[in-house]
Design an enzyme around this catalytic site. Sequence first.
Site, mmCIF file in Angstrom:
data_model
loop_
_atom_site.group_PDB
_atom_site.id
_atom_site.type_symbol
_atom_site.label_atom_id
_atom_site.label_comp_id
_atom_site.label_asym_id
_atom_site.label_seq_id
_atom_site.Cartn_x
_atom_site.Cartn_y
_atom_site.Cartn_z
ATOM 1 N N GLU A 155 0.847 -1.184 0.000
ATOM 2 C CA GLU A 155 0.000 0.000 0.000
ATOM 3 C C GLU A 155 0.891 1.245 0.000
ATOM 4 O O GLU A 155 1.934 1.262 0.632
ATOM 5 C CB GLU A 155 -0.918 0.013 1.222
ATOM 6 C CG GLU A 155 -1.965 -1.063 1.127
ATOM 7 C CD GLU A 155 -3.039 -0.924 2.185
ATOM 8 O OE1 GLU A 155 -3.218 0.167 2.728
ATOM 9 O OE2 GLU A 155 -3.704 -1.942 2.435
ATOM 10 N N PHE A 249 13.074 -4.142 5.875
ATOM 11 C CA PHE A 249 12.207 -4.733 6.897
ATOM 12 C C PHE A 249 12.964 -5.072 8.178
ATOM 13 O O PHE A 249 12.703 -6.048 8.846
ATOM 14 C CB PHE A 249 11.422 -5.934 6.338
ATOM 15 C CG PHE A 249 10.248 -5.454 5.529
ATOM 16 C CD1 PHE A 249 10.455 -4.826 4.317
ATOM 17 C CD2 PHE A 249 8.960 -5.570 6.005
ATOM 18 C CE1 PHE A 249 9.407 -4.309 3.594
ATOM 19 C CE2 PHE A 249 7.893 -5.055 5.289
ATOM 20 C CZ PHE A 249 8.121 -4.434 4.080
ATOM 21 N N LEU A 250 13.945 -4.219 8.470
ATOM 22 C CA LEU A 250 14.682 -4.340 9.724
ATOM 23 C C LEU A 250 14.532 -3.061 10.536
ATOM 24 O O LEU A 250 15.417 -2.670 11.275
ATOM 25 C CB LEU A 250 16.160 -4.610 9.444
ATOM 26 C CG LEU A 250 16.535 -6.021 8.992
ATOM 27 C CD1 LEU A 250 18.023 -6.139 8.752
ATOM 28 C CD2 LEU A 250 16.091 -7.074 10.019
ATOM 29 N N ALA A 252 13.000 -1.202 13.464
ATOM 30 C CA ALA A 252 12.292 -1.452 14.719
ATOM 31 C C ALA A 252 11.242 -0.374 14.959
ATOM 32 O O ALA A 252 11.372 0.747 14.483
ATOM 33 C CB ALA A 252 13.295 -1.459 15.872
ATOM 34 N N GLY A 253 10.209 -0.724 15.682
ATOM 35 C CA GLY A 253 9.146 0.244 15.969
ATOM 36 C C GLY A 253 8.082 -0.360 16.848
ATOM 37 O O GLY A 253 8.376 -1.206 17.704
ATOM 38 N N CYS A 260 -2.666 -6.987 5.429
ATOM 39 C CA CYS A 260 -2.096 -8.262 4.957
ATOM 40 C C CYS A 260 -1.356 -9.039 6.037
ATOM 41 O O CYS A 260 -1.739 -10.168 6.348
ATOM 42 C CB CYS A 260 -1.147 -7.998 3.793
ATOM 43 S SG CYS A 260 -2.022 -7.478 2.321
ATOM 44 N N LYS A 263 -3.392 -10.679 8.970
ATOM 45 C CA LYS A 263 -4.332 -11.695 8.464
ATOM 46 C C LYS A 263 -3.571 -12.904 7.906
ATOM 47 O O LYS A 263 -3.913 -14.053 8.190
ATOM 48 C CB LYS A 263 -5.163 -11.026 7.363
ATOM 49 C CG LYS A 263 -6.202 -11.892 6.700
ATOM 50 C CD LYS A 263 -7.186 -11.038 5.909
ATOM 51 C CE LYS A 263 -6.664 -10.502 4.597
ATOM 52 N NZ LYS A 263 -6.489 -11.462 3.531
ATOM 53 N N LYS A 321 0.895 2.568 8.331
ATOM 54 C CA LYS A 321 2.228 3.001 7.885
ATOM 55 C C LYS A 321 2.037 4.308 7.120
ATOM 56 O O LYS A 321 0.893 4.777 6.979
ATOM 57 C CB LYS A 321 2.890 1.937 7.007
ATOM 58 C CG LYS A 321 2.151 1.680 5.702
ATOM 59 C CD LYS A 321 2.943 0.751 4.820
ATOM 60 C CE LYS A 321 2.359 0.711 3.429
ATOM 61 N NZ LYS A 321 3.085 -0.166 2.534
HETATM 62 C C1 UDX Z 1 2.551 -6.038 2.712
HETATM 63 C C2 UDX Z 1 3.631 -6.685 1.830
HETATM 64 O O1 UDX Z 1 4.839 -5.902 1.923
HETATM 65 C C3 UDX Z 1 3.156 -6.781 0.393
HETATM 66 O O2 UDX Z 1 4.129 -7.445 -0.403
HETATM 67 C C4 UDX Z 1 1.848 -7.550 0.390
HETATM 68 O O3 UDX Z 1 1.329 -7.674 -0.894
HETATM 69 C C5 UDX Z 1 0.820 -6.887 1.284
HETATM 70 O O4 UDX Z 1 1.358 -6.776 2.600
HETATM 71 P P1 UDX Z 1 1.657 -3.576 3.162
HETATM 72 O O5 UDX Z 1 0.584 -4.204 4.003
HETATM 73 O O6 UDX Z 1 1.276 -2.508 2.217
HETATM 74 O O7 UDX Z 1 2.368 -4.696 2.284
HETATM 75 O O8 UDX Z 1 2.728 -2.998 4.180
HETATM 76 P P2 UDX Z 1 4.313 -3.060 4.389
HETATM 77 O O9 UDX Z 1 4.973 -1.921 3.715
HETATM 78 O O10 UDX Z 1 4.824 -4.394 4.093
HETATM 79 O O11 UDX Z 1 4.378 -2.792 5.966
HETATM 80 C C6 UDX Z 1 3.671 -3.636 6.877
HETATM 81 C C7 UDX Z 1 3.796 -3.158 8.297
HETATM 82 O O12 UDX Z 1 5.106 -3.380 8.789
HETATM 83 C C8 UDX Z 1 3.515 -1.683 8.519
HETATM 84 O O13 UDX Z 1 2.751 -1.541 9.690
HETATM 85 C C9 UDX Z 1 4.885 -1.052 8.698
HETATM 86 O O14 UDX Z 1 4.856 0.104 9.484
HETATM 87 C C10 UDX Z 1 5.633 -2.184 9.379
HETATM 88 N N1 UDX Z 1 7.087 -2.201 9.147
HETATM 89 C C11 UDX Z 1 7.592 -2.377 7.894
HETATM 90 C C12 UDX Z 1 7.956 -2.102 10.235
HETATM 91 O O15 UDX Z 1 7.530 -1.963 11.381
HETATM 92 N N2 UDX Z 1 9.297 -2.189 9.996
HETATM 93 C C13 UDX Z 1 9.827 -2.380 8.760
HETATM 94 O O16 UDX Z 1 11.058 -2.469 8.640
HETATM 95 C C14 UDX Z 1 8.943 -2.458 7.663
#
Ligand code: UDX
Length: 431
Positions: A155, A249-250, A252-253, A260, A263, A321
């Site tokens: 998204e 995707f590393l 922290a928070g 997605c 679920k 996000k």
């Molecule tokens: C995700 C997948 O990335 C995508 O490939 C799939 O099709 C749908 O689900 P999306 O839900 O849009 O996409 O969000 P994404 O950008 O992946 O972030 C997911 C959550 O993780 C968010 O709440 C974000 O804030 C959190 N996040 C992401 C972290 O806390 N740390 C990170 O390093 C990355």
Amino acid sequence: MALNIIVVGTGYVGLVTGACLADAGHNITCVDIDQTKIKRLQDGNIPIFEPGLEQIVKHNVEAKRLTFTTDLISALPKAEVIFIAVGTPALPDGRANLEYVYTAAETIGQHLNHYVVVVDKSTVPVGTALAVEQIIKKNYTGEFAVASCPEFLREGNAVDDFFAPDRIVIGVRNQRAADVLLEVFKPIQGQKLVTAIESAELIKYASNAFLATKISFINEIAQICERTGADIEEVSYGVGLDRRIGPNFLKAGIGWGGSCFPKDVVALDQMAGDGGYDFKLLKGVISVNQEQRAHFVNKIKNHFNNNLQRQTLAVLGLAFKDNTDDIRESAAIDIVQQLVTAGAIVNVFDYKALTNSKMVLKNTVKYCTSPEEAVKGAQAVLVLTEWKEFKALDWRTLKQTLAQPVIFDGRNLLKPATMCELGFDYHSIGR
Ligand code: UDX
């Protein structure tokens, strides 16, 4: 070659897929049972906020490559490919609700009279394409194929992700169906991976589960940082430089949310259990994510000597996000609800998600139209969504309007040294 394609479902996945495939040159009919939504789309109103999508829809409607209708049956005779992109909301036990997928399959089977490739685009458990095939076969005895092409769109980045994907997964049972789908995706750059249908279905769940695992992992490392004096931002950077791990995707928070990850990880855990396998790692990933929110709330409570009654807190960010108005399973919303339950007065602000938040938070918080309004008179500021704009705020001036110069940064968005120089009592995650 331009193909005639139906996309069933105009939710997030369906609308982006339909609009972008039209932009790639195909003739797309987007179908939905929601008449109001279809009417609005016909009038050029996009129901979601997604950068670039509105222009693509407008452009392709004008070029007559993209139409919207509630009438699936009338669209069927010309279709060469049908994407099923309807919602698969979680049932109370965490399994995906496949009712809408099966209803679409039922209608297709009842009215089909020629070869098509029916593709599951929704995130569905392994075995769903087979079930779809059986439903269609109840009413249609001619030749057709089922396939699975899971979507990996993020998204807020969906249009870019669609046109520059890391991979396009094409799960099929035979070459004929593969050839049709390779033609569909021919205009899109990126590796096309043809697999068995079941593998394609699982690739989607495994990918999301792995990404959620990365985040929960780094959040646990952040806990170690808080106990040892290490700085999670440095640790995360250092770990991510290893090419076998990678830097993404590393961050922290306060944990992952959205439509997605929550679920899909629960559904994968259920799927494993159904097959007699206890997916222990995934269960840990889920509980770490819950604890991460609780840990953040506890930090705030501790600061206020465990009494939040009538303390005014300014919350910056409600979306799950940045760059989206989506609040589904948002950690920020969960945290706000916990704070309200604890008696705090909460002022909230978000760049896009205020309207959606009102439907959930109702009159339990004060909605503000700017960060400045939210912050004014507050005892502490909480940064809960990683909107880049929060970094650029004039924190020096904001500080003067706060009752107390306290910040809890749940996204490590601000620089500790700068905030301390400005005189803030600054708290963040893992540093
Ligand atoms: C995700 C997948 O990335 C995508 O490939 C799939 O099709 C749908 O689900 P999306 O839900 O849009 O996409 O969000 P994404 O950008 O992946 O972030 C997911 C959550 O993780 C968010 O709440 C974000 O804030 C959190 N996040 C992401 C972290 O806390 N740390 C990170 O390093 C990355």
